[in-house]
Design an enzyme around this catalytic site. Structure first.
Site, PDB file in Angstrom:
ATOM      1  N   HIS A   1       2.231   2.088  -3.131  1.00  0.00           N
ATOM      2  CA  HIS A   1       1.273   3.004  -3.754  1.00  0.00           C
ATOM      3  C   HIS A   1       1.724   4.463  -3.689  1.00  0.00           C
ATOM      4  O   HIS A   1       0.929   5.373  -3.836  1.00  0.00           O
ATOM      5  CB  HIS A   1      -0.114   2.843  -3.128  1.00  0.00           C
ATOM      6  CG  HIS A   1      -0.713   1.495  -3.377  1.00  0.00           C
ATOM      7  ND1 HIS A   1      -1.946   1.121  -2.901  1.00  0.00           N
ATOM      8  CD2 HIS A   1      -0.242   0.413  -4.059  1.00  0.00           C
ATOM      9  CE1 HIS A   1      -2.216  -0.132  -3.281  1.00  0.00           C
ATOM     10  NE2 HIS A   1      -1.190  -0.578  -3.974  1.00  0.00           N
TER      11      HIS A   1
ATOM     12  N   ASP B   1       0.871  -1.185   0.000  1.00  0.00           N
ATOM     13  CA  ASP B   1       0.000   0.000   0.000  1.00  0.00           C
ATOM     14  C   ASP B   1       0.908   1.236   0.000  1.00  0.00           C
ATOM     15  O   ASP B   1       2.037   1.161  -0.471  1.00  0.00           O
ATOM     16  CB  ASP B   1      -0.962  -0.050   1.198  1.00  0.00           C
ATOM     17  CG  ASP B   1      -2.234   0.741   0.933  1.00  0.00           C
ATOM     18  OD1 ASP B   1      -2.119   1.940   0.636  1.00  0.00           O
ATOM     19  OD2 ASP B   1      -3.341   0.184   1.008  1.00  0.00           O
TER      20      ASP B   1
END
Ligand SMILES: *[C@@H]1O[C@H](CO)[C@@H](O)[C@H](O)[C@H]1NC(C)=O
Ligand SMILES: *[C@@H]1O[C@H](CO)[C@@H](O)[C@H](O)[C@H]1NC(C)=O
Length: 402
Positions: free
Chosen positions: A246, A223
């Protein structure tokens, strides 16, 4: 005549005067509480939770100027969820982690199973330094496949003058490091690693913190490498290697109509390597508050999907309804962003139609990582200016001729 407190102050002053800084620190940092002396075994079989808590109690309650808890190298400490609570009597608390800390092997062996919030938490401890070459391994693999509440691995909350450095964080069930409610924190030299496909495993998550520096760290995760959310101000991020992951995100902000505020965020000298986003701001529709005074500069992107992205229509499920309110995004600067984009849209400014955003750009040079392809920008409802030549061009911003 002399109280205990003033006696120690006297000693501290004498030591500080006589010895060089390093030596003075070493002397003043006694006493040392080794968790092995409190019954921890470190064989990855015994549950060492209680023993480590005993060592913490002694460390925290010592009335010395500073005291130290040691988790020694060469051993593996099996630990269930635990909270190291302050305030402590000592003005300075040192936690030296050179061993491995591991979670129970299977989620069902966690004491809090199905209702786990946090695995390891330091709460309300002012003047704490947590450092060492140790590893915090949450054995997240099994968790990722289960549809149950997954815990944050390592959290420092409601504290001031915090230092965190050197540690490795590995395969944690959910977020690796959470900083929440800190005033003045210094985080550096962390090594965070979990698979690209591990869900919600943010590297470092910052909320309700003032004056935080995060530097010289490598983050590879599933993430956000770093996420900065409500209540964060004066956050400095520099010299980070991010990817897979991310990206570095401001947000998400404004979920469920929340009033979120983020300001004075400076991110510089970051390499995004094969991350799905680079420098990102994401807000939900319907939110309120602001994200302002934000600078991303000297950013390298390597084969990154969305190198620059402001998304005010963030939605992590299928359908989000249109709403008028939005978190106001202003005074955001992207300067010197160079490298390659995997996606065709290298710059996205997808701003709220009711609350437009204000963005400045300078020296953006992003080309496609695919041979022979070009990149483009997308923008709605953004204003501001661009300086110099920029690739791709961002048509909704004005060319600054000054
Ligand atoms: C980017 O990642 C690749 C593969 O993960 C690695 O081989 C390469 O050295 C990295 N690049 C940089 C500049 O770190
Ligand atoms: C914009 O943000 C920068 C910090 O990124 C700050 O120094 C500057 O004063 C801000 N400008 C305005 C007009 O507030």
């Amino acid at each position: 005549m002399f109280g205990r407190e003033s006696f120690f102050q006297f000693i501290v002053i004498i030591v500080a005067l006589i010895f060089p800084l390093q030596e003075a620190r070493r002397i003043l940092l006694s006493p040392v509480h080794n968790v092995l002396d409190y019954g921890a075994v470190g064989d990855d079989l015994h549950d060492d939770t209680e023993a480590i808590l005993e060592a913490w109690k002694a460390t925290c309650e010592g009335s010395f100027f500073a005291s130290t808890m040691v988790i020694p190298p060469g051993k593996t400490f099996y630990v269930n969820p635990l909270t190291f609570k302050g305030p402590c009597k000592s003005s300075y608390i040192n936690v030296e982690i050179n061993g491995q800390i591991v979670a129970p092997k299977h989620p069902t062996q966690w004491r809090c199973y199905n209702n786990c919030e946090t695995w390891i938490e330091f709460q309300g401890v002012n003047g704490i330094s947590i450092h060492g070459k140790g590893t915090v391994d949450g054995r997240g693999q099994i968790w990722w496949d289960l549809q149950i509440k997954r815990p944050t691995a390592f959290k420092i909350s409601d504290s001031s003058n915090v230092h965190l450095s050197g540690l490795h964080f590995l395969n944690n069930p959910r977020m690796h490091v959470v900083l929440d409610g800190l005033q003045s924190a210094n985080v550096e030299d962390l090594h965070i690693h979990s698979p690209e496909k591990s869900p919600n495993t943010d590297g470092i998550h910052v909320a309700h913190c003032k004056y935080v520096s995060i530097a010289h760290s490598t983050i590879r995760t599933g993430d956000d490498c770093i996420s900065i959310v409500d209540g964060a101000s004066h956050v400095q991020v520099n010299n980070i290697m991010c990817g897979p992951g991310h990206g570095i995100s401001i947000g998400s902000l404004g979920k469920n109509g929340a009033q979120d505020r983020v300001e004075y965020i400076h991110v510089n000298d970051v390499i995004f390597n094969r991350s799905t986003n680079g420098a990102r701001i994401k807000t939900w529709q319907g939110g309120r508050g602001y994200a302002k005074h934000i600078t991303f500069e000297r950013i390298s992107v390597i084969d990154t999907d969305n190198p620059i992205i402001v998304n005010q229509f963030y939605c992590d499920h299928e359908i989000c309804s249109n709403q008028e309110n939005a978190v106001k995004v202003s005074n955001v600067t992207y300067r010197h962003v160079v490298g390659t984009s995997k996606g065709k849209t290298a710059v996205t400014l997808d701003c709220s139609t009711t609350v437009p955003c204000e963005v400045f750009m300078e020296d953006i040079h992003i080309r496609s990582s695919k041979e022979g392809e070009s990149v483009k920008s997308f923008c709605t409802s953004a204003h501001g200016w661009v300086k110099g030549t920029n690739v791709p061009q961002v048509s909704c911003l004005e060319q600054d001729r000054g």
